[in-house]
Scaffold this active site. Structure first.
Site, PDB file in Angstrom:
ATOM      1  N   ALA A 241      91.280  24.657  21.179  1.00  0.00           N
ATOM      2  CA  ALA A 241      89.947  24.770  20.553  1.00  0.00           C
ATOM      3  C   ALA A 241      90.113  23.851  19.389  1.00  0.00           C
ATOM      4  O   ALA A 241      91.075  23.798  18.640  1.00  0.00           O
ATOM      5  CB  ALA A 241      89.628  25.836  20.152  1.00  0.00           C
ATOM      6  N   GLU A 301      90.464  33.327  31.462  1.00  0.00           N
ATOM      7  CA  GLU A 301      91.469  34.141  30.914  1.00  0.00           C
ATOM      8  C   GLU A 301      91.513  35.427  30.962  1.00  0.00           C
ATOM      9  O   GLU A 301      90.510  36.394  30.434  1.00  0.00           O
ATOM     10  CB  GLU A 301      91.533  33.667  29.302  1.00  0.00           C
ATOM     11  CG  GLU A 301      91.824  32.447  28.967  1.00  0.00           C
ATOM     12  CD  GLU A 301      91.979  32.004  27.328  1.00  0.00           C
ATOM     13  OE1 GLU A 301      91.925  32.908  26.589  1.00  0.00           O
ATOM     14  OE2 GLU A 301      91.952  30.800  27.275  1.00  0.00           O
ATOM     15  N   HIS A 304      92.114  37.710  27.378  1.00  0.00           N
ATOM     16  CA  HIS A 304      91.492  37.513  25.845  1.00  0.00           C
ATOM     17  C   HIS A 304      90.226  38.283  26.062  1.00  0.00           C
ATOM     18  O   HIS A 304      89.199  38.259  26.916  1.00  0.00           O
ATOM     19  CB  HIS A 304      91.042  35.959  25.710  1.00  0.00           C
ATOM     20  CG  HIS A 304      90.243  35.783  24.707  1.00  0.00           C
ATOM     21  ND1 HIS A 304      90.881  34.794  23.703  1.00  0.00           N
ATOM     22  CD2 HIS A 304      88.927  35.847  24.257  1.00  0.00           C
ATOM     23  CE1 HIS A 304      89.957  34.697  22.711  1.00  0.00           C
ATOM     24  NE2 HIS A 304      88.586  35.227  23.318  1.00  0.00           N
TER      25      HIS A 304
HETATM   26 ZN   LIG Z   1      92.763  34.424  23.217  1.00  0.00          ZN
END
Ligand SMILES: [Zn+2]
Length: 330
Positions: A241, A301, A304
């Site tokens: 990111a 993911e 997450h």
């Molecule tokens: Zn994460």
């Protein structure tokens, strides 16, 4: 003589009034003030549309003929749309969508699909390439705040209400535990995470731990800038990111594992479905689900989690919406 007789009779019979108005006293008052009562009484085809505009205090004298021609189901944005010279069909269509945003009109007009599809897709930036437009987050009290490839936290942002996470992984015991730093989350998220972990242990016998939570703006910046010359922009953006655009910087995201296994393996664990079915009760969502990659613009993911608060999490769970889909309807 006959005439006088009828007049006297009319005084006693209410149904014999000269003509009954389409409008309430209050509506008539506004129309009279604007000097358009006569038009409204005699020339308005869509009386209900005009009534709606009057009742919702959106009436503008200059558009009375438009209201009277169109079949409006909501008064929202009608004047704005008329001002831009849109067709009757477009005005009726867009004003009926509750999450229409005036600032997005130009993009809606270029999009495809039904009015609702256009509005939703543009509200989720589906018409843009990642990073094409970046908004800066400014409401940090909102637990549903959005951090993604179109929404960044301000430079150097540090949440001011972070506390230590109680249930964290232990190096040497939890396979995925690599962290050296303190593990912190914003207080509301941490308290919810505690309840979630405790319930998981009680109800399912699994020991959830955090392997990563808050990460600083500077950390993300260093990480991104380290890989940039090695991988180039495109590949770096694929895996890391940009600073301010990692959800971990918000203090509301946590990567988890449980039962000491590798975090990438939790989705194969027999307890994983319980996590998916129950975390919303504590205000958490799976932020990057496999079936929403086109919308989140992130790969799947399984580990997450994002805290959004129990109310929002329940709505997302019930509708199978990711955060972007939820916020596009706000
Ligand atoms: Zn994460």
């Amino acid at each position: 003589m006959k005439k006088i007789f009828f007049l006297i009779l009319c005084l006693f019979i209410s149904g014999c009034q000269i003509k009954q108005s389409h409008y309430t006293e209050k509506q008539q008052e506004i129309l009279r003030e604007e000097d358009v009562l006569e038009f409204a009484e005699n020339n308005c085809e869509q009386v209900a549309s005009l009534q709606l505009m009057l009742d919702e205090e959106a009436f503008q004298k200059g558009y009375i003929e438009d209201y009277c021609r169109m079949d409006l189901t909501s008064s929202s944005h009608v004047n704005f749309l008329l001002e831009r010279g849109l067709s009757d069909e477009d005005v009726e269509g867009y004003s009926a969508i509750p999450y229409f945003r005036e600032e997005n009109l130009e993009r809606y007009l270029k999009a495809e699909g039904s009015y609702e599809e256009r509005v939703l897709n543009v509200n989720m930036n589906m018409d843009l390439k990642p990073f094409e437009m970046i908004s800066i987050v400014n409401d940090f009290s909102d637990m549903t705040l959005l951090v993604n490839k179109f929404n960044a936290l301000p430079e150097g942002y540090v949440p001011d209400d972070m506390v230590h996470v109680k249930y964290v992984c232990t190096q040497g015991i939890d396979y995925s535990c690599t962290m050296m730093d303190q593990v912190v989350l914003r207080q509301e998220a941490e308290e919810a995470f505690e309840r979630f972990v405790e319930s998981a242990l009680e109800e399912k016998g699994i020991g959830i731990v955090a392997i990563a939570a808050y990460r600083s703006y500077q950390y993300q910046k260093d990480l991104y800038n380290y890989y940039l010359p090695i991988y180039g922009q495109e590949r770096t953006d694929q895996f890391y990111a940009r600073p301010g655009q990692s959800e971990h910087n918000s203090g509301l995201a946590v990567d988890i594992t449980f039962d000491h296994i590798r975090y990438t393996d939790i989705e194969n664990h027999e307890a994983y479905p319980w996590i998916l079915e129950n975390m919303h009760r504590f205000g958490f969502i799976l932020r990057y689900p496999e079936d929403k990659q086109e919308i989140t613009r992130y790969g799947y993911e399984s580990w997450h989690l994002r805290y959004v608060g129990a109310e929002a999490a329940a709505i997302m769970y019930e509708n199978n919406w990711c955060l972007e889909e939820y916020l596009a309807r706000k």
